[in-house]
Design an enzyme around this catalytic site. Structure first.
Site, PDB file in Angstrom:
ATOM      1  N   THR A  92       0.842  -1.194   0.000  1.00 27.06           N
ATOM      2  CA  THR A  92       0.000   0.000   0.000  1.00 27.06           C
ATOM      3  C   THR A  92       0.875   1.241   0.000  1.00 27.06           C
ATOM      4  OG1 THR A  92      -1.690  -1.232   1.204  1.00 27.06           O
ATOM      5  CG2 THR A  92      -1.831   1.155   1.319  1.00 27.06           C
TER       6      THR A  92
ATOM      7  N   THR B 131      -3.875   1.123  -2.676  1.00 28.77           N
ATOM      8  CA  THR B 131      -3.248  -0.178  -2.430  1.00 28.77           C
ATOM      9  C   THR B 131      -3.299  -1.137  -3.620  1.00 28.77           C
ATOM     10  OG1 THR B 131      -3.157  -2.036  -0.873  1.00 28.77           O
ATOM     11  CG2 THR B 131      -5.337  -1.277  -1.515  1.00 28.77           C
TER      12      THR B 131
ATOM     13  N   SER C 165     -11.808  -2.617   3.470  1.00 27.64           N
ATOM     14  CA  SER C 165     -10.394  -2.255   3.531  1.00 27.64           C
ATOM     15  C   SER C 165     -10.002  -1.925   4.962  1.00 27.64           C
ATOM     16  CB  SER C 165     -10.154  -1.050   2.613  1.00 27.64           C
ATOM     17  OG  SER C 165      -8.882  -0.488   2.836  1.00 27.64           O
TER      18      SER C 165
ATOM     19  N   GLY D 113       0.169  -1.116   5.299  1.00 28.92           N
ATOM     20  CA  GLY D 113       0.355  -2.145   6.319  1.00 28.92           C
ATOM     21  C   GLY D 113      -0.783  -3.121   6.504  1.00 28.92           C
ATOM     22  N   GLY D 114      -1.731  -3.206   5.553  1.00 30.88           N
ATOM     23  CA  GLY D 114      -2.815  -4.177   5.715  1.00 30.88           C
ATOM     24  C   GLY D 114      -3.626  -3.898   6.973  1.00 30.88           C
TER      25      GLY D 114
END
Length: 300
Positions: A112, A130, A183, A204-205
């Site tokens: 991302t 992302t 998300s 960073g998810g």
């Protein structure tokens, strides 16, 4: 939302980031976290338990609001969030088998990029975009030169089945035609006296909301410099798996004390790469790029 006299503006559904940040900040607001100290066992435990509860709600209630009735008002209400922390016990580890999502009355259920920008007129923008996994879907658009993402992974393939980042979901985030996947992006602007104070975000998810959460708390509550707020070791808890992820330089004292409380701590690589612009009292800008990557900051 308001937090200790500041206004925090975040991203709405279909990103969980803004609502998660709201929940976590509001859950810790009644507690004197500044007196607990930065990265002590007490302050980390409080924040971890807020993270646990917020991510449990994420798994149950959050998805594309165009397809699923996400109870945003209920999930961000002070009474609801105060009740979520009723079973929080200082000095004792929580348990994600016991701490599930909260009850909403009448409810029906790392690759991302982040940019923080502000100009000399005070116009502030916080943007996160992302590809999701490494190189996304590994498909390049012919003649255009850019990769397509693999964001389908952010849907819940089936209830209780984790995605690439270990996040659990259910009906709210099930795959449907035309639906947007849930998300974790959390581009955020914090206002002070109705003027931009912080422009912040990170890749960073699922660690994105917790990284932004910790950075804001570091600056507002712990009065840290912007550079320290960004670069000090971070931690992450997302309900399931029921473990606290920590970076390598995380406080060894706090680590031992948290383990004694009953927490399972797992050391991992970098958590997030937070980009922050802070507006100083004299109107000048302080821009800090995370030293975890090849990030950069510039002012002119």
């Amino acid at each position: 939302m308001d937090y200790r006299g500041y206004s925090v503006i975040g991203m709405p559904m279909p990103s969980s980031g803004g609502l998660l940040l709201t929940q976590m900040l509001k859950m810790i607001e009644p507690y004197p976290i500044a007196k607990m100290g930065f990265q002590t066992a007490a302050s980390v435990q409080l924040m971890v338990e807020a993270e646990r509860r917020a991510y449990a709600d994420r798994a149950k209630y959050m998805g594309d609001a165009d397809f699923y009735k996400v109870p945003v008002t209920e999930l961000s209400a002070n009474t609801y969030l105060k009740n979520r922390m009723k079973d929080y016990e200082p000095g004792k580890a929580g348990n994600s088998r016991i701490t599930l999502e909260g009850m909403v009355p009448g409810y029906e259920s790392e690759e991302t990029t982040h940019l923080s920008v502000i100009d000399n007129l005070g116009n502030a923008v916080s943007v996160t975009t992302t590809l999701n996994n490494n190189y996304g879907s590994r498909t390049v658009v012919g003649g255009a030169g850019f990769l397509l993402n693999d964001e389908m992974d952010d849907f819940s393939a089936k209830p209780g089945s984790p995605n690439l980042y270990g996040a659990i979901g259910g009906k709210a985030n099930a795959i449907e035609p035309g639906k947007r996947m849930l998300s974790s992006m959390a581009p955020t602007i914090v206002l002070k006296n109705n003027k931009p104070f912080l422009v912040v975000g990170t890749p960073g998810g699922t660690t994105i909301p917790t990284s932004v959460f910790q950075t804001i708390v570091n600056i507002i509550d712990f009065k840290m410099t912007t550079e320290d707020a960004v670069n000090q070791p971070k931690f992450h808890h997302q309900w399931l798996p029921d473990e606290v992820f920590i970076e390598k330089k995380f406080s060894t004292t706090a680590k031992a004390q948290l383990q004694a409380m009953g927490y399972q701590l797992t050391e991992r690589g970098q958590i997030g790469r937070t980009e922050v612009i802070k507006v100083l009292p004299n109107g000048q800008f302080e821009a800090v790029a995370d030293n975890r990557g090849d990030d950069c900051a510039a002012t002119w």
